[in-house]
Design a protein around this motif. Structure first.
Motif, PDB file in Angstrom:
ATOM      1  N   TYR A  71      57.366 -47.580  41.351  1.00  0.00           N
ATOM      2  CA  TYR A  71      58.028 -48.199  40.208  1.00  0.00           C
ATOM      3  C   TYR A  71      57.287 -47.871  38.917  1.00  0.00           C
ATOM      4  CZ  TYR A  71      62.031 -51.154  39.303  1.00  0.00           C
ATOM      5  OH  TYR A  71      63.285 -51.588  38.953  1.00  0.00           O
ATOM      6  N   TYR A  72      55.955 -47.849  38.974  1.00  0.00           N
ATOM      7  CA  TYR A  72      55.192 -47.461  37.789  1.00  0.00           C
ATOM      8  C   TYR A  72      55.489 -46.011  37.418  1.00  0.00           C
ATOM      9  CZ  TYR A  72      52.188 -51.392  36.533  1.00  0.00           C
ATOM     10  OH  TYR A  72      51.720 -52.589  36.051  1.00  0.00           O
ATOM     11  N   LEU A  73      55.546 -45.136  38.425  1.00  0.00           N
ATOM     12  CA  LEU A  73      55.856 -43.738  38.164  1.00  0.00           C
ATOM     13  C   LEU A  73      57.248 -43.598  37.552  1.00  0.00           C
ATOM     14  CD1 LEU A  73      55.293 -40.723  38.347  1.00  0.00           C
ATOM     15  CD2 LEU A  73      56.009 -40.805  40.756  1.00  0.00           C
ATOM     16  N   ALA A  74      58.231 -44.309  38.114  1.00  0.00           N
ATOM     17  CA  ALA A  74      59.597 -44.246  37.595  1.00  0.00           C
ATOM     18  C   ALA A  74      59.667 -44.792  36.171  1.00  0.00           C
ATOM     19  CB  ALA A  74      60.539 -45.029  38.507  1.00  0.00           C
ATOM     20  N   THR A  75      58.936 -45.862  35.898  1.00  0.00           N
ATOM     21  CA  THR A  75      58.944 -46.450  34.557  1.00  0.00           C
ATOM     22  C   THR A  75      58.390 -45.472  33.531  1.00  0.00           C
ATOM     23  OG1 THR A  75      58.670 -48.673  35.479  1.00  0.00           O
ATOM     24  CG2 THR A  75      58.139 -48.389  33.157  1.00  0.00           C
ATOM     25  N   PHE A  76      57.305 -44.787  33.906  1.00  0.00           N
ATOM     26  CA  PHE A  76      56.738 -43.800  32.981  1.00  0.00           C
ATOM     27  C   PHE A  76      57.711 -42.653  32.734  1.00  0.00           C
ATOM     28  CE2 PHE A  76      54.396 -39.788  32.417  1.00  0.00           C
ATOM     29  CZ  PHE A  76      53.818 -40.043  31.177  1.00  0.00           C
ATOM     30  N   LEU A  77      58.321 -42.143  33.797  1.00  0.00           N
ATOM     31  CA  LEU A  77      59.277 -41.041  33.636  1.00  0.00           C
ATOM     32  C   LEU A  77      60.486 -41.471  32.814  1.00  0.00           C
ATOM     33  CD1 LEU A  77      59.152 -39.425  37.197  1.00  0.00           C
ATOM     34  CD2 LEU A  77      58.099 -38.597  35.089  1.00  0.00           C
ATOM     35  N   ASN A  78      60.915 -42.721  32.981  1.00  0.00           N
ATOM     36  CA  ASN A  78      62.022 -43.230  32.163  1.00  0.00           C
ATOM     37  C   ASN A  78      61.657 -43.255  30.678  1.00  0.00           C
ATOM     38  OD1 ASN A  78      63.855 -43.621  34.230  1.00  0.00           O
ATOM     39  ND2 ASN A  78      63.333 -45.771  34.539  1.00  0.00           N
ATOM     40  N   GLN A  79      60.347 -43.394  30.387  1.00  0.00           N
ATOM     41  CA  GLN A  79      59.905 -43.454  28.998  1.00  0.00           C
ATOM     42  C   GLN A  79      59.820 -42.080  28.345  1.00  0.00           C
ATOM     43  OE1 GLN A  79      59.191 -46.288  27.053  1.00  0.00           O
ATOM     44  NE2 GLN A  79      60.264 -47.197  28.789  1.00  0.00           N
ATOM     45  N   VAL A  80      59.601 -41.040  29.138  1.00  0.00           N
ATOM     46  CA  VAL A  80      59.360 -39.723  28.552  1.00  0.00           C
ATOM     47  C   VAL A  80      60.484 -38.728  28.810  1.00  0.00           C
ATOM     48  CG1 VAL A  80      56.860 -40.022  28.662  1.00  0.00           C
ATOM     49  CG2 VAL A  80      58.047 -38.941  30.578  1.00  0.00           C
ATOM     50  N   LEU A  81      61.408 -39.062  29.698  1.00  0.00           N
ATOM     51  CA  LEU A  81      62.527 -38.179  29.989  1.00  0.00           C
ATOM     52  C   LEU A  81      63.808 -38.732  29.364  1.00  0.00           C
ATOM     53  CD1 LEU A  81      61.844 -37.290  33.738  1.00  0.00           C
ATOM     54  CD2 LEU A  81      61.352 -35.902  31.715  1.00  0.00           C
ATOM     55  N   PRO A  82      64.774 -37.887  29.040  1.00  0.00           N
ATOM     56  CA  PRO A  82      66.005 -38.358  28.390  1.00  0.00           C
ATOM     57  C   PRO A  82      66.863 -39.204  29.313  1.00  0.00           C
ATOM     58  CG  PRO A  82      66.202 -36.037  28.997  1.00  0.00           C
ATOM     59  CD  PRO A  82      64.770 -36.414  29.228  1.00  0.00           C
ATOM     60  N   GLY A  83      67.571 -40.148  28.709  1.00  0.00           N
ATOM     61  CA  GLY A  83      68.532 -40.951  29.455  1.00  0.00           C
ATOM     62  C   GLY A  83      68.014 -42.282  29.931  1.00  0.00           C
ATOM     63  N   GLY A  84      66.710 -42.384  30.190  1.00  0.00           N
ATOM     64  CA  GLY A  84      66.146 -43.651  30.636  1.00  0.00           C
ATOM     65  C   GLY A  84      66.430 -44.005  32.074  1.00  0.00           C
ATOM     66  N   VAL A  85      67.015 -43.062  32.860  1.00  0.00           N
ATOM     67  CA  VAL A  85      67.317 -43.350  34.260  1.00  0.00           C
ATOM     68  C   VAL A  85      66.782 -42.267  35.201  1.00  0.00           C
ATOM     69  CG1 VAL A  85      69.380 -44.699  33.739  1.00  0.00           C
ATOM     70  CG2 VAL A  85      69.578 -42.230  34.069  1.00  0.00           C
ATOM     71  N   LEU A  86      66.241 -41.175  34.648  1.00  0.00           N
ATOM     72  CA  LEU A  86      65.773 -40.084  35.490  1.00  0.00           C
ATOM     73  C   LEU A  86      64.567 -40.499  36.333  1.00  0.00           C
ATOM     74  CD1 LEU A  86      66.180 -36.970  33.167  1.00  0.00           C
ATOM     75  CD2 LEU A  86      67.671 -37.783  34.998  1.00  0.00           C
ATOM     76  N   GLY A  87      63.790 -41.435  35.827  1.00  0.00           N
ATOM     77  CA  GLY A  87      62.677 -41.946  36.621  1.00  0.00           C
ATOM     78  C   GLY A  87      63.168 -42.648  37.875  1.00  0.00           C
ATOM     79  N   ASP A  88      64.252 -43.409  37.745  1.00  0.00           N
ATOM     80  CA  ASP A  88      64.829 -44.089  38.909  1.00  0.00           C
ATOM     81  C   ASP A  88      65.442 -43.078  39.870  1.00  0.00           C
ATOM     82  OD1 ASP A  88      64.355 -46.877  38.097  1.00  0.00           O
ATOM     83  OD2 ASP A  88      65.738 -46.395  36.480  1.00  0.00           O
ATOM     84  N   ALA A  89      66.059 -42.027  39.332  1.00  0.00           N
ATOM     85  CA  ALA A  89      66.592 -40.970  40.196  1.00  0.00           C
ATOM     86  C   ALA A  89      65.463 -40.287  40.963  1.00  0.00           C
ATOM     87  CB  ALA A  89      67.363 -39.947  39.360  1.00  0.00           C
ATOM     88  N   HIS A  90      64.344 -40.066  40.287  1.00  0.00           N
ATOM     89  CA  HIS A  90      63.178 -39.465  40.943  1.00  0.00           C
ATOM     90  C   HIS A  90      62.641 -40.388  42.030  1.00  0.00           C
ATOM     91  CE1 HIS A  90      58.831 -38.260  41.127  1.00  0.00           C
ATOM     92  NE2 HIS A  90      59.390 -37.067  41.172  1.00  0.00           N
ATOM     93  N   ARG A  91      62.645 -41.692  41.751  1.00  0.00           N
ATOM     94  CA  ARG A  91      62.193 -42.678  42.746  1.00  0.00           C
ATOM     95  C   ARG A  91      63.081 -42.641  43.975  1.00  0.00           C
ATOM     96  NH1 ARG A  91      63.520 -48.519  42.474  1.00  0.00           N
ATOM     97  NH2 ARG A  91      64.295 -48.126  40.365  1.00  0.00           N
ATOM     98  N   ALA A  92      64.391 -42.570  43.784  1.00  0.00           N
ATOM     99  CA  ALA A  92      65.314 -42.492  44.911  1.00  0.00           C
ATOM    100  C   ALA A  92      65.129 -41.188  45.677  1.00  0.00           C
ATOM    101  CB  ALA A  92      66.753 -42.606  44.401  1.00  0.00           C
ATOM    102  N   TRP A  93      64.924 -40.090  44.956  1.00  0.00           N
ATOM    103  CA  TRP A  93      64.747 -38.777  45.596  1.00  0.00           C
ATOM    104  C   TRP A  93      63.491 -38.752  46.451  1.00  0.00           C
ATOM    105  CZ3 TRP A  93      60.870 -35.051  44.321  1.00  0.00           C
ATOM    106  CH2 TRP A  93      61.017 -33.819  44.961  1.00  0.00           C
ATOM    107  N   ARG A  94      62.401 -39.317  45.932  1.00  0.00           N
ATOM    108  CA  ARG A  94      61.143 -39.334  46.694  1.00  0.00           C
ATOM    109  C   ARG A  94      61.279 -40.181  47.964  1.00  0.00           C
ATOM    110  NH1 ARG A  94      56.079 -38.303  44.451  1.00  0.00           N
ATOM    111  NH2 ARG A  94      55.227 -40.285  45.169  1.00  0.00           N
ATOM    112  N   HIS A  95      61.980 -41.301  47.841  1.00  0.00           N
ATOM    113  CA  HIS A  95      62.192 -42.139  49.021  1.00  0.00           C
ATOM    114  C   HIS A  95      63.111 -41.443  50.018  1.00  0.00           C
ATOM    115  CE1 HIS A  95      62.912 -46.490  50.653  1.00  0.00           C
ATOM    116  NE2 HIS A  95      62.197 -45.743  51.465  1.00  0.00           N
TER     117      HIS A  95
END
Length: 313
Positions: free
Chosen positions: A81-105
């Protein structure tokens, strides 16, 4: 340039355009004055409050994942969740971190679809709770609803026209869903997703925990905003400010800019103006919140270079 590169560039330009418009329209001297005497103790308290916010969010994800038959430890959920939150802060859209979290799982579990469902349902639980809190906030802030009602005719919209547009959008979504449902593969996927949604969000044994955790997370968002308001010595009384924050949070959920920048500040300027408050105060609060959330997500940056841990457990 790749398609992803174009998307990033467009969102970056959109974010810059929004922020540029705000800078052009507000009093920059008054805005800068809000940051002259920062209360660092309040900012530190706001940073501390983001920790249980992430822990509760991770717990909600773990609950959702287990309801759909996946294995996920709380420690792994917090890290991801920390990783996803950081990616949401630096990547466009604000949801790519959550997509990355789902992909890793999904990479670590035999049920790939369920892993993606779990993240989507967990996020939907949070957004649904935020929407409910926003409705309550609008009900509790008559000056805001009156301001919206007053501005709609000025913008060329009546309440009836707004309702017609909303119905048209819902009909369009429903029609698209009906067409997609005709295809067997899509139908099977939809039925499975609805089943997972029922098991992990709507079932009698689950929904109290889901919505209680989501409401706690929304409360923590509002708490961070209030501490930021005290840190910059905002003049707006807290009992009035608390009802102005949820609409700003809802604006951040629109995935059009980078980490909500521009949208959040624009929404704050509009909300503050609608209730007769100086727009620069809302923008200052929004900027303070955005910077603090970026700092609070920094543990996720460390995880980018840390050896990849196992998600299952």
């Amino acid at each position: 340039m790749t398609r992803a590169g174009w998307r990033f560039t467009l969102r970056a330009l959109f974010t810059a355009a929004l922020l540029g418009t705000i800078v052009w329209r507000i009093d920059l001297t008054a805005l800068a004055s809000q940051f002259q005497d920062l209360d660092y103790k309040r900012l530190a308290a706001a940073l501390v409050l983001t920790v249980p916010q992430v822990v509760i969010s991770a717990w909600r994800w773990r609950l959702t994942a287990r309801c759909v038959g996946l294995r996920l430890t709380l420690g792994a959920a917090i890290r991801e969740y920390y990783l996803a939150t950081f990616l949401n802060q630096v990547l466009p859209g604000g949801v790519l971190g959550d997509a990355h979290r789902a992909w890793r799982h999904a990479r670590r579990d035999t049920d790939t679809a369920a892993a993606w469902h779990a993240v989507f349902i967990e996020r939907f639980s949070g957004q649904l709770s935020l929407a409910l809190v926003t409705v309550v906030a609008l009900w509790q802030a008559p000056a805001l609803t009156a301001g919206v009602a007053q501005r709609l005719p000025m913008a060329g919209f009546s309440a009836i026209q707004a309702f017609v547009v909303l119905v048209a959008i819902l009909l369009l979504i429903g029609s698209a869903g009906a067409v997609a449902y005709r295809y067997p593969q899509t139908r099977v996927s939809a039925i499975r997703f609805l089943g997972n949604t029922h098991r992990s969000l709507l079932a009698r044994s689950v929904w109290p925990a889901q919505f209680a955790s989501s409401l706690l997370v929304v409360a923590s968002y509002i708490g961070v905003f209030l501490l930021c308001a005290q840190a910059i010595a905002l003049a707006t009384p807290l009992d009035e400010l608390i009802w102005l924050i949820p609409p700003v949070l809802m604006a951040m959920a629109v995935p059009l800019s980078i980490a909500g920048w521009g949208l959040r500040e624009g929404a704050a300027a509009v909300v503050w103006t609608l209730v007769g408050l100086p727009a620069h105060e809302g923008v200052a609060l929004s900027l303070c919140y955005g910077a603090l959330v970026l700092v609070s997500s920094s543990p996720g940056a460390v995880l980018l270079w840390w050896r990849e841990p196992a998600l299952q457990g």
